[in-house]
Design a protein around this motif. Sequence first.
Motif, PDB file in Angstrom:
ATOM      1  N   GLY A   6       0.794  -1.216   0.000  1.00  0.00           N
ATOM      2  CA  GLY A   6       0.000   0.000   0.000  1.00  0.00           C
ATOM      3  C   GLY A   6       0.826   1.266   0.000  1.00  0.00           C
ATOM      4  N   ASP A   7       2.110   1.165   0.376  1.00  0.00           N
ATOM      5  CA  ASP A   7       3.004   2.322   0.380  1.00  0.00           C
ATOM      6  C   ASP A   7       3.857   2.385  -0.882  1.00  0.00           C
ATOM      7  OD1 ASP A   7       2.117   2.982   2.966  1.00  0.00           O
ATOM      8  OD2 ASP A   7       3.545   1.557   3.844  1.00  0.00           O
ATOM      9  N   ASP A   8       3.654   1.435  -1.770  1.00  0.00           N
ATOM     10  CA  ASP A   8       4.449   1.353  -3.003  1.00  0.00           C
ATOM     11  C   ASP A   8       3.733   2.146  -4.095  1.00  0.00           C
ATOM     12  OD1 ASP A   8       5.572   0.533  -5.481  1.00  0.00           O
ATOM     13  OD2 ASP A   8       6.300  -1.311  -4.556  1.00  0.00           O
ATOM     14  N   ALA A   9       4.313   3.268  -4.479  1.00  0.00           N
ATOM     15  CA  ALA A   9       3.656   4.159  -5.452  1.00  0.00           C
ATOM     16  C   ALA A   9       3.425   3.455  -6.786  1.00  0.00           C
ATOM     17  CB  ALA A   9       4.493   5.416  -5.656  1.00  0.00           C
ATOM     18  N   ASP A  10       4.383   2.626  -7.206  1.00  0.00           N
ATOM     19  CA  ASP A  10       4.230   1.947  -8.497  1.00  0.00           C
ATOM     20  C   ASP A  10       3.086   0.940  -8.453  1.00  0.00           C
ATOM     21  OD1 ASP A  10       5.252   1.228 -11.237  1.00  0.00           O
ATOM     22  OD2 ASP A  10       5.492  -0.716 -10.240  1.00  0.00           O
ATOM     23  N   VAL A  11       2.976   0.195  -7.363  1.00  0.00           N
ATOM     24  CA  VAL A  11       1.894  -0.777  -7.221  1.00  0.00           C
ATOM     25  C   VAL A  11       0.544  -0.071  -7.244  1.00  0.00           C
ATOM     26  CG1 VAL A  11       0.766  -2.319  -5.568  1.00  0.00           C
ATOM     27  CG2 VAL A  11       3.198  -2.605  -6.080  1.00  0.00           C
ATOM     28  N   MET A  12       0.420   1.015  -6.525  1.00  0.00           N
ATOM     29  CA  MET A  12      -0.857   1.722  -6.475  1.00  0.00           C
ATOM     30  C   MET A  12      -1.189   2.363  -7.829  1.00  0.00           C
ATOM     31  SD  MET A  12      -1.824   0.860  -3.567  1.00  0.00           S
ATOM     32  CE  MET A  12      -3.347   1.799  -3.432  1.00  0.00           C
ATOM     33  N   ARG A  13      -0.166   2.837  -8.526  1.00  0.00           N
ATOM     34  CA  ARG A  13      -0.403   3.378  -9.878  1.00  0.00           C
ATOM     35  C   ARG A  13      -0.947   2.300 -10.798  1.00  0.00           C
ATOM     36  NH1 ARG A  13       2.050   2.963 -14.578  1.00  0.00           N
ATOM     37  NH2 ARG A  13       3.773   1.755 -13.645  1.00  0.00           N
ATOM     38  N   ARG A  14      -0.355   1.111 -10.721  1.00  0.00           N
ATOM     39  CA  ARG A  14      -0.820   0.013 -11.568  1.00  0.00           C
ATOM     40  C   ARG A  14      -2.253  -0.386 -11.215  1.00  0.00           C
ATOM     41  NH1 ARG A  14       3.424  -2.756 -14.323  1.00  0.00           N
ATOM     42  NH2 ARG A  14       5.520  -2.115 -13.678  1.00  0.00           N
ATOM     43  N   LEU A  15      -2.581  -0.401  -9.941  1.00  0.00           N
ATOM     44  CA  LEU A  15      -3.936  -0.758  -9.530  1.00  0.00           C
ATOM     45  C   LEU A  15      -4.945   0.279  -9.996  1.00  0.00           C
ATOM     46  CD1 LEU A  15      -3.332  -2.239  -6.001  1.00  0.00           C
ATOM     47  CD2 LEU A  15      -4.653  -3.336  -7.815  1.00  0.00           C
ATOM     48  N   ARG A  16      -4.556   1.551  -9.959  1.00  0.00           N
ATOM     49  CA  ARG A  16      -5.473   2.581 -10.458  1.00  0.00           C
ATOM     50  C   ARG A  16      -5.680   2.436 -11.969  1.00  0.00           C
ATOM     51  NH1 ARG A  16      -3.270   5.529  -6.022  1.00  0.00           N
ATOM     52  NH2 ARG A  16      -1.409   6.115  -7.197  1.00  0.00           N
ATOM     53  N   LEU A  17      -4.655   2.025 -12.687  1.00  0.00           N
ATOM     54  CA  LEU A  17      -4.811   1.742 -14.117  1.00  0.00           C
ATOM     55  C   LEU A  17      -5.782   0.582 -14.331  1.00  0.00           C
ATOM     56  CD1 LEU A  17      -1.249   1.969 -15.743  1.00  0.00           C
ATOM     57  CD2 LEU A  17      -3.240   3.377 -16.292  1.00  0.00           C
ATOM     58  N   ILE A  18      -5.673  -0.440 -13.488  1.00  0.00           N
ATOM     59  CA  ILE A  18      -6.565  -1.597 -13.594  1.00  0.00           C
ATOM     60  C   ILE A  18      -8.015  -1.169 -13.335  1.00  0.00           C
ATOM     61  CG2 ILE A  18      -7.196  -3.791 -12.501  1.00  0.00           C
ATOM     62  CD1 ILE A  18      -4.132  -4.230 -12.064  1.00  0.00           C
ATOM     63  N   VAL A  19      -8.231  -0.362 -12.311  1.00  0.00           N
ATOM     64  CA  VAL A  19      -9.580   0.132 -12.031  1.00  0.00           C
ATOM     65  C   VAL A  19     -10.102   0.938 -13.216  1.00  0.00           C
ATOM     66  CG1 VAL A  19     -10.933   1.708 -10.584  1.00  0.00           C
ATOM     67  CG2 VAL A  19      -9.283   0.149  -9.525  1.00  0.00           C
ATOM     68  N   ASP A  20      -9.270   1.829 -13.731  1.00  0.00           N
ATOM     69  CA  ASP A  20      -9.685   2.680 -14.851  1.00  0.00           C
ATOM     70  C   ASP A  20     -10.036   1.838 -16.081  1.00  0.00           C
ATOM     71  OD1 ASP A  20      -9.726   5.560 -15.964  1.00  0.00           O
ATOM     72  OD2 ASP A  20      -8.487   4.486 -17.416  1.00  0.00           O
ATOM     73  N   PHE A  21      -9.235   0.796 -16.338  1.00  0.00           N
ATOM     74  CA  PHE A  21      -9.495  -0.072 -17.482  1.00  0.00           C
ATOM     75  C   PHE A  21     -10.891  -0.679 -17.397  1.00  0.00           C
ATOM     76  CE2 PHE A  21      -9.563  -4.315 -19.352  1.00  0.00           C
ATOM     77  CZ  PHE A  21      -9.127  -4.075 -20.641  1.00  0.00           C
ATOM     78  N   HIS A  22     -11.252  -1.190 -16.239  1.00  0.00           N
ATOM     79  CA  HIS A  22     -12.537  -1.873 -16.109  1.00  0.00           C
ATOM     80  C   HIS A  22     -13.702  -0.893 -15.997  1.00  0.00           C
ATOM     81  CE1 HIS A  22     -10.835  -5.865 -16.036  1.00  0.00           C
ATOM     82  NE2 HIS A  22      -9.897  -5.420 -15.214  1.00  0.00           N
TER      83      HIS A  22
END
Length: 387
Positions: free
Chosen positions: A201-217
């Motif tokens: 949860g503190d990893d900026a890259d991981v959270m960026r990727r998850l936000r991309l996944i949310v946006d995709f769907h």
Amino acid sequence: MTNDIAHAALPLSDPLLDELAASLAGPAAVVGIGGSTRFSHEVFAVQDQLMRRLVRDHGFRALAVQDGAGAGAALDRYVRGGEGSAADALAHAWRPQRTEETAEALRWIRAFNRDHPHDPVRVFGVKPAQAGPEDYDAVLARVRASAPSRLDAVAAHLDPIRTAHAVDEHVQRARGVHPGRPFAEHARDALALVGSLPGPGDDADVMRRLRLIVDFHEHSVAGRDDYAGEAAAWAGTIGAWGRRTGARVVYWDGVAHTAATETVLGMAPGRGARPGVGSVLRERLGSRYVSVAVGFHHGDLGSVAVPEPGADLVDARLGAVDAPGHWVDLRAADARRHWDGPAKARVISGVYDPEQDATGYIAVPSIADAFDVLVHLRRVTPVRWLP
């Protein structure tokens, strides 16, 4: 009626494809070449052959495709001489692009660029950057390393929804293979869960990727509950590319997106008319946007056999000409007089059901306003899917 068609129609031979491409080029800044299906070898071949002629003979130097910015960048790297094969470049493209036909078109552009190093053709996606399979892998790898006890919980959200990168969520629903819960809900839950974990949860890259996944769907056909796409944004990407580079653009997509007027989808007539990319481009560019529709009469698309069109479709009227292929220029005054008016044109998408063939169309208020040229093919065969 047959005489009207014969008066305006020409067979699809190489010299006449040259003539057609020349008639499209003129003062055009963007030529939208829309197919009535993405699953036909012959429909794509017309789109491809017109693109090649517009590039080779008329100075067009960009190809826009319906895909994300990242996927488009991978295609662009390949055609500009990057490492790997055309199939490698298409590995994370939208599934309908992953065909041998598309690969061959990319190989042709790469060869053209090799011969014209100071005047290359560029390829770009009209959509913003999107999540890909590598984003799911990176998130799961980080959770596995930092919070292994929560890996199964995160995977329970991500594993079902990553399948949308192979078969769109709305297509899964139509085929009866959807796991049930909306993918956007799973994506949002994954974002919240990982965001609560110390480490991931503190990893900026991981959270960026998850936000991309949310946006995709959230922005998929299923997530938006709308087939129309985001016309203004996609048209803006095409327009911005042209302004920034000065390049004339060929735009490949489906006819519902390239039509220069609003369209009504036969599968969802209750939703009313929707703008497409082409209608926005026509509003912004006027006659400098040229729209071509490539349709067909009947044939085998591999997973489905498409029957002859219903009598109420423009494809049936075009099919009165006994020829493998022909085209009608609706910009000519006599052709417009014979053809113009409200019309329905065949569309065969990934959710097409032969039992519901009568719903496989788009309706336009004026066929001559929606399309400058109609290309009609008598019979079609399937595209060749890449492994």
